[in-house]
Design a protein around this motif. Structure first.
Motif, mmCIF file in Angstrom:
data_model
loop_
_atom_site.group_PDB
_atom_site.id
_atom_site.type_symbol
_atom_site.label_atom_id
_atom_site.label_comp_id
_atom_site.label_asym_id
_atom_site.label_seq_id
_atom_site.Cartn_x
_atom_site.Cartn_y
_atom_site.Cartn_z
ATOM 1 N N TRP A 1 0.515 1.021 -6.314
ATOM 2 C CA TRP A 1 -0.354 -0.127 -6.598
ATOM 3 C C TRP A 1 -1.591 -0.216 -5.709
ATOM 4 O O TRP A 1 -2.684 -0.513 -6.207
ATOM 5 N N LEU B 1 -5.296 -0.438 -7.404
ATOM 6 C CA LEU B 1 -6.183 -1.593 -7.208
ATOM 7 C C LEU B 1 -7.520 -1.159 -6.616
ATOM 8 O O LEU B 1 -8.577 -1.660 -7.000
ATOM 9 N N GLN C 1 2.749 4.674 -11.386
ATOM 10 C CA GLN C 1 2.673 3.214 -11.486
ATOM 11 C C GLN C 1 3.247 2.511 -10.249
ATOM 12 O O GLN C 1 3.099 1.307 -10.091
ATOM 13 N N LYS C 2 3.872 3.287 -9.360
ATOM 14 C CA LYS C 2 4.377 2.697 -8.115
ATOM 15 C C LYS C 2 3.294 2.642 -7.034
ATOM 16 O O LYS C 2 3.495 2.047 -5.986
#
Length: 452
Positions: free
Chosen positions: A404, A408, A401-402
């Motif tokens: 990004w 994206l 989850q780090k």
């Protein structure tokens, strides 16, 4: 049923695993549970095994209850298995199963160890329950425990159990020759951590050949001689400081005499589908290092006396120990197949790894195992401070989850692939796009090759 709970936890009645047994006992007063605290009383049982023998004689079902320690059961339970096999207690016709708690870090190899030894003992084995340490505190975990016990009762009532697999004939040990040691001065420091008993003859010869062939200085540490006060107690006293509660100074000895070496080679004789209770004590006591892979990059190897080809579960443990520690496994030399050649190949690969600092990437055993530890230490960082500091310094908190930007980008790709029109227009360009970064690497490699 008369159920004998063989409690392998060194914490005795304070065992987390035992609470699931207590839960089942409350729900099923129609069955009689007796708890034998072998993990806490193993030294007494070494002197007098008769209390355990009497309890086993009365039982219809043996329920092995234990926490998973370093890939297997605690060393105290390993020692109990050794004593049980030596005792000659009658076990035919009895059923056996197991209940473990852990964070699911190699719980399958722990269950494999118990299952294989139940087969040796002629017990009618019923698959057990591998629970998370906190499962009993949840409705889901409680239902799973109840379902396991219903399955156990049904299996016994209907006489359904796993047949012990037929093992092929055990391969005999082959002679090992020891060449004269080279007169050349050797450098370096390779430590051989061995479990040598006085009556062993084959393993010392394997070690002698390894020392003679390896072009590095070697030294042998016999853990049979180390004055251990006992096996790991699971007390977590070392969690903050890294200091063991025992006063036998093993933590200092480990860090000073073993972990400072250039490489470690483990030498043992196969005992009860494992490295044996003494080696298990050595492994468990390394918990003074917590969940920290403090020997990252160090090559390791094994000298094994015994038919390792019959021991698939043990082979998994040996590979996983290296993978989780981020060590290059230079080889496993046994004495049942061309031992001289196997030892020489181990020496050659170990030398190459030391000279070239060779460390291939981890496979699933290492990556998967470390992700279990990563999540555990992140949650318990307030207590396991030394582990938390180590994981931060070595960038082991690699949570997805780090990431990004990548996430994206995948959303954008997913949106394009969901559109039939865009997908038709793109045709094969998506595959080309995925290879762009790789083509760049190949172009750079070509330029580098031309320069050379």
């Amino acid at each position: 049923m008369e159920i004998l709970v063989i409690n392998g936890s060194p914490k005795g009645k304070h065992s987390v695993t035992l609470q699931t047994v207590n839960y089942l006992q409350i729900l099923h007063p129609e069955h009689h549970f007796t708890v034998l605290p072998v993990g806490q009383t193993i030294k007494a049982l070494e002197k007098d095994f008769s209390p355990a023998a009497e309890a086993i004689e009365k039982a219809e079902v043996l329920l092995f209850s234990y926490p998973v320690y370093t890939f297997l059961a605690p060393s105290q339970l390993h020692r109990f298995v050794e004593l049980l096999k030596q005792s000659g207690v009658r076990l035919s016709g009895k059923y056996a199963t197991q209940l473990s708690t852990s964070k699911h870090f190699y719980d399958m190899t722990a269950h494999g160890y118990i299952r294989e030894n139940c087969g040796d003992l002629g017990l009618r084995y019923i698959p057990g329950l591998s629970a998370d340490m906190e499962d009993l505190t949840t409705k889901k975990g409680q239902k799973e425990a109840e379902a396991f016990f219903r399955f156990l009762c049904w299996s016994v009532e209907n006489g359904i159990y796993e047949e012990a697999p037929e093992s092929r004939r055990k391969a005999e040990s082959l002679p090992v020759s020891v060449p004269e040691a080279s007169a050349e001065e050797k450098t370096g420091d390779v430590v051989i951590v061995a479990d040598l008993e006085g009556h062993d003859s084959q393993l010392p010869k394997m070690i002698d050949r390894f020392c003679a062939v390896l072009p590095r200085k070697t030294r042998v540490v016999n853990i049979r001689d180390y004055p251990f006060r006992g096996g790991c107690l699971g007390c977590l006293s070392c969690a903050g400081s890294g200091k063991c509660i025992y006063k036998d100074h093993f933590d200092d000895y480990l860090r000073r005499e073993i972990q400072t070496a250039d490489a470690i080679v483990y030498a043992f004789r196969i005992r009860d589908h494992s490295m044996g209770a003494r080696f298990k004590m050595y492994d468990d006591r390394q918990f003074c290092n917590g969940h920290r892979a403090v020997t990252i990059g160090m090559p390791v190897g094994y000298l094994v006396s015994g038919d390792l080809d019959r021991e698939s579960n043990l082979k998994t443990v040996l590979e996983a120990r290296a993978q989780v520690g981020s060590n290059y496994l230079a080889g496993i030399a046994t004495d049942t197949k061309n031992p001289d050649g196997a030892i020489d190949r181990l020496c050659a690969r170990l030398t190459y790894a030391l000279e070239q600092a060779y460390l291939p990437p981890q496979n699933f055993y290492g990556v998967g195992g470390m992700k279990v530890f990563r999540d555990l230490i992140w949650l318990m960082q307030g207590m396991m401070k030394a582990d938390h500091k180590f994981y931060k310094e070595h960038k082991q908190y690699d949570f997805p989850q780090k990431q990004w930007p990548k996430m994206l980008a995948m959303y954008a790709v997913g949106a394009m692939m969901s559109s039939k029109k865009l997908k038709a227009k793109m045709g094969g360009t998506l595959n080309d796009g995925m290879l762009m970064a790789y083509r760049k690497v190949l172009d750079q490699a070509g330029k580098r090759a031309n320069k050379d």
